[in-house]
Write a protein that holds these residues in place. Structure first.
Motif, PDB file in Angstrom:
ATOM      1  N   ILE A  50      -9.581   6.014  -3.639  1.00 49.91           N
ATOM      2  CA  ILE A  50      -8.395   6.571  -4.292  1.00 49.91           C
ATOM      3  C   ILE A  50      -7.806   7.712  -3.461  1.00 49.91           C
ATOM      4  O   ILE A  50      -6.591   7.747  -3.203  1.00 49.91           O
ATOM      5  N   LEU A  51      -8.661   8.638  -3.033  1.00 46.94           N
ATOM      6  CA  LEU A  51      -8.168   9.756  -2.216  1.00 46.94           C
ATOM      7  C   LEU A  51      -7.663   9.280  -0.856  1.00 46.94           C
ATOM      8  O   LEU A  51      -6.673   9.803  -0.341  1.00 46.94           O
ATOM      9  N   GLY A  52      -8.350   8.284  -0.267  1.00 39.25           N
ATOM     10  CA  GLY A  52      -7.896   7.732   1.008  1.00 39.25           C
ATOM     11  C   GLY A  52      -6.523   7.094   0.892  1.00 39.25           C
ATOM     12  O   GLY A  52      -5.693   7.209   1.800  1.00 39.25           O
ATOM     13  N   GLY A  53      -6.261   6.423  -0.226  1.00 42.93           N
ATOM     14  CA  GLY A  53      -4.936   5.841  -0.445  1.00 42.93           C
ATOM     15  C   GLY A  53      -3.859   6.901  -0.554  1.00 42.93           C
ATOM     16  O   GLY A  53      -2.744   6.722  -0.060  1.00 42.93           O
ATOM     17  N   GLN A  54      -4.191   8.024  -1.168  1.00 48.30           N
ATOM     18  CA  GLN A  54      -3.213   9.110  -1.270  1.00 48.30           C
ATOM     19  C   GLN A  54      -2.946   9.764   0.085  1.00 48.30           C
ATOM     20  O   GLN A  54      -1.840  10.214   0.351  1.00 48.30           O
ATOM     21  N   LEU A  55      -3.973   9.810   0.923  1.00 51.99           N
ATOM     22  CA  LEU A  55      -3.785  10.384   2.261  1.00 51.99           C
ATOM     23  C   LEU A  55      -2.872   9.526   3.126  1.00 51.99           C
ATOM     24  O   LEU A  55      -2.295  10.020   4.098  1.00 51.99           O
ATOM     25  N   LEU A  56      -2.726   8.255   2.790  1.00 50.86           N
ATOM     26  CA  LEU A  56      -1.836   7.388   3.552  1.00 50.86           C
ATOM     27  C   LEU A  56      -0.365   7.733   3.322  1.00 50.86           C
ATOM     28  O   LEU A  56       0.509   7.253   4.043  1.00 50.86           O
ATOM     29  N   ASN A  57      -0.067   8.578   2.328  1.00 54.22           N
ATOM     30  CA  ASN A  57       1.295   9.064   2.133  1.00 54.22           C
ATOM     31  C   ASN A  57       1.650  10.160   3.131  1.00 54.22           C
ATOM     32  O   ASN A  57       2.818  10.490   3.287  1.00 54.22           O
ATOM     33  N   LEU A  58       0.643  10.750   3.778  1.00 52.47           N
ATOM     34  CA  LEU A  58       0.880  11.727   4.839  1.00 52.47           C
ATOM     35  C   LEU A  58       0.998  10.987   6.160  1.00 52.47           C
ATOM     36  O   LEU A  58       0.277  10.027   6.399  1.00 52.47           O
ATOM     37  N   TYR A  59       1.882  11.451   7.028  1.00 54.07           N
ATOM     38  CA  TYR A  59       2.008  10.809   8.335  1.00 54.07           C
ATOM     39  C   TYR A  59       0.792  11.145   9.174  1.00 54.07           C
ATOM     40  O   TYR A  59       0.212  12.218   9.048  1.00 54.07           O
ATOM     41  N   VAL A  60       0.378  10.232  10.044  1.00 51.65           N
ATOM     42  CA  VAL A  60      -0.856  10.358  10.794  1.00 51.65           C
ATOM     43  C   VAL A  60      -0.929  11.650  11.604  1.00 51.65           C
ATOM     44  O   VAL A  60      -1.990  12.249  11.727  1.00 51.65           O
ATOM     45  N   ASP A  61       0.177  12.099  12.140  1.00 47.18           N
ATOM     46  CA  ASP A  61       0.205  13.324  12.936  1.00 47.18           C
ATOM     47  C   ASP A  61       0.900  14.449  12.189  1.00 47.18           C
ATOM     48  O   ASP A  61       1.733  15.168  12.753  1.00 47.18           O
ATOM     49  N   PHE A  62       0.568  14.638  10.931  1.00 53.01           N
ATOM     50  CA  PHE A  62       1.230  15.665  10.123  1.00 53.01           C
ATOM     51  C   PHE A  62       0.967  17.068  10.635  1.00 53.01           C
ATOM     52  O   PHE A  62       1.711  17.992  10.341  1.00 53.01           O
ATOM     53  N   ASP A  63      -0.092  17.233  11.419  1.00 61.68           N
ATOM     54  CA  ASP A  63      -0.450  18.566  11.892  1.00 61.68           C
ATOM     55  C   ASP A  63       0.279  18.966  13.173  1.00 61.68           C
ATOM     56  O   ASP A  63       0.185  20.109  13.597  1.00 61.68           O
ATOM     57  N   ALA A  82      -2.239   8.994   7.368  1.00 63.30           N
ATOM     58  CA  ALA A  82      -3.285   9.881   7.900  1.00 63.30           C
ATOM     59  C   ALA A  82      -4.655   9.376   7.472  1.00 63.30           C
ATOM     60  O   ALA A  82      -5.342   9.974   6.655  1.00 63.30           O
ATOM     61  N   TRP A  83      -5.094   8.276   8.046  1.00 63.60           N
ATOM     62  CA  TRP A  83      -6.357   7.626   7.715  1.00 63.60           C
ATOM     63  C   TRP A  83      -7.558   8.468   8.108  1.00 63.60           C
ATOM     64  O   TRP A  83      -8.630   8.336   7.548  1.00 63.60           O
ATOM     65  N   TRP A  84      -7.409   9.333   9.058  1.00 56.42           N
ATOM     66  CA  TRP A  84      -8.528  10.066   9.659  1.00 56.42           C
ATOM     67  C   TRP A  84      -8.933  11.313   8.893  1.00 56.42           C
ATOM     68  O   TRP A  84     -10.017  11.842   9.113  1.00 56.42           O
ATOM     69  N   VAL A  85      -8.125  11.790   7.986  1.00 59.16           N
ATOM     70  CA  VAL A  85      -8.385  13.065   7.315  1.00 59.16           C
ATOM     71  C   VAL A  85      -9.634  13.003   6.436  1.00 59.16           C
ATOM     72  O   VAL A  85     -10.372  13.982   6.318  1.00 59.16           O
ATOM     73  N   GLY A  86      -9.919  11.858   5.848  1.00 56.47           N
ATOM     74  CA  GLY A  86     -11.070  11.731   4.960  1.00 56.47           C
ATOM     75  C   GLY A  86     -12.410  11.889   5.670  1.00 56.47           C
ATOM     76  O   GLY A  86     -13.380  12.376   5.078  1.00 56.47           O
ATOM     77  N   PHE A  87     -12.484  11.506   6.934  1.00 56.99           N
ATOM     78  CA  PHE A  87     -13.756  11.582   7.654  1.00 56.99           C
ATOM     79  C   PHE A  87     -14.220  13.019   7.881  1.00 56.99           C
ATOM     80  O   PHE A  87     -15.371  13.342   7.572  1.00 56.99           O
ATOM     81  N   PRO A  88     -13.379  13.907   8.385  1.00 53.95           N
ATOM     82  CA  PRO A  88     -13.839  15.304   8.495  1.00 53.95           C
ATOM     83  C   PRO A  88     -14.129  15.934   7.133  1.00 53.95           C
ATOM     84  O   PRO A  88     -15.078  16.718   6.987  1.00 53.95           O
ATOM     85  N   ALA A  89     -13.345  15.571   6.123  1.00 51.98           N
ATOM     86  CA  ALA A  89     -13.583  16.117   4.786  1.00 51.98           C
ATOM     87  C   ALA A  89     -14.930  15.634   4.237  1.00 51.98           C
ATOM     88  O   ALA A  89     -15.699  16.423   3.672  1.00 51.98           O
ATOM     89  N   ALA A  90     -15.243  14.351   4.412  1.00 53.46           N
ATOM     90  CA  ALA A  90     -16.524  13.818   3.944  1.00 53.46           C
ATOM     91  C   ALA A  90     -17.687  14.419   4.722  1.00 53.46           C
ATOM     92  O   ALA A  90     -18.761  14.663   4.163  1.00 53.46           O
ATOM     93  N   THR A  91     -17.485  14.677   6.001  1.00 55.49           N
ATOM     94  CA  THR A  91     -18.531  15.303   6.809  1.00 55.49           C
ATOM     95  C   THR A  91     -18.842  16.700   6.295  1.00 55.49           C
ATOM     96  O   THR A  91     -20.009  17.068   6.138  1.00 55.49           O
TER      97      THR A  91
END
Length: 187
Positions: A50-63, A82-91
């Motif tokens: 669910i959270l990963g799907g919401q992160l897909l509303n952010l552009y991949v290079d939002f930073d 932004a598929w990659w944001v969940g991995f650092p957060a989960a770590t």
């Protein structure tokens, strides 16, 4: 890199957690605690989707500041979430859980009493087990003894089937839902 750190953080939780609970709790309560532990694993996976799907509303290079974001948003074919944001957060979350677990004592108070009260549930007799030496030669006889133990065999078959189904569902399920119901990844 984040996936590697995530894996390192989860090793101690999923490997040592159930073992620690089994050794430290009585036979009547350890199953409940391990069941809650396992259920939280599956609930966490659902929350992750669910959270990963919401992160897909952010552009991949939002930073980054000098990136041209497609004007149409997620409906644009050039959009990449932004598929990659969940991995650092989960770590980070895994490491927050590992640190308190690492601070636990080797044995909780009363563990020796619980261990003494438990009866061996193995199907192998003490005489058969004592004949096995701890060497390379004893590997095959030990493997055959395990293969003859119904509890081990059925637990292995069940776990294999469960993880096969969950792996397939986790890999292809979201894409199937997207195609079947005409949804975007963020929906």
């Amino acid at each position: 890199m984040a996936q590697v750190l995530n894996g390192i953080g989860c090793i101690s939780i999923y490997t040592f957690g159930p073992q620690y609970m089994e050794q430290s709790l009585s036979k009547g309560t350890s199953g409940i605690y391990i069941g809650v532990f396992s259920a939280s694993w599956y609930i966490g996976t659902g929350i992750g989707y669910i959270l990963g799907g919401q992160l897909l509303n952010l552009y991949v290079d939002f930073d980054l500041e000098q990136v041209e974001i497609p004007a149409a948003g997620p409906s644009d074919p050039r959009w990449l979430g932004a598929w990659w944001v969940g991995f650092p957060a989960a770590t980070c979350l895994a490491w927050l859980l590992v640190l308190p677990i690492a601070a636990f004592p080797r044995e909780l108070p009363g563990t020796a009493k619980v261990r003494a009260s438990k009866v061996s549930e193995a199907h192998v007799s003490v005489a058969e087990a004592s004949d096995l030496r701890s060497s390379v030669k004893s590997f095959l006889p030990t493997l055959l003894l395990l293969a003859k133990t119904p509890t081990i065999v059925f637990s292995t078959v069940t776990a294999t089937a469960l993880y096969f189904i969950l792996s397939a569902q986790g890999t292809f399920g979201p894409k199937f839902v997207e195609n079947q119901f005409g949804m975007t990844p963020s929906q």
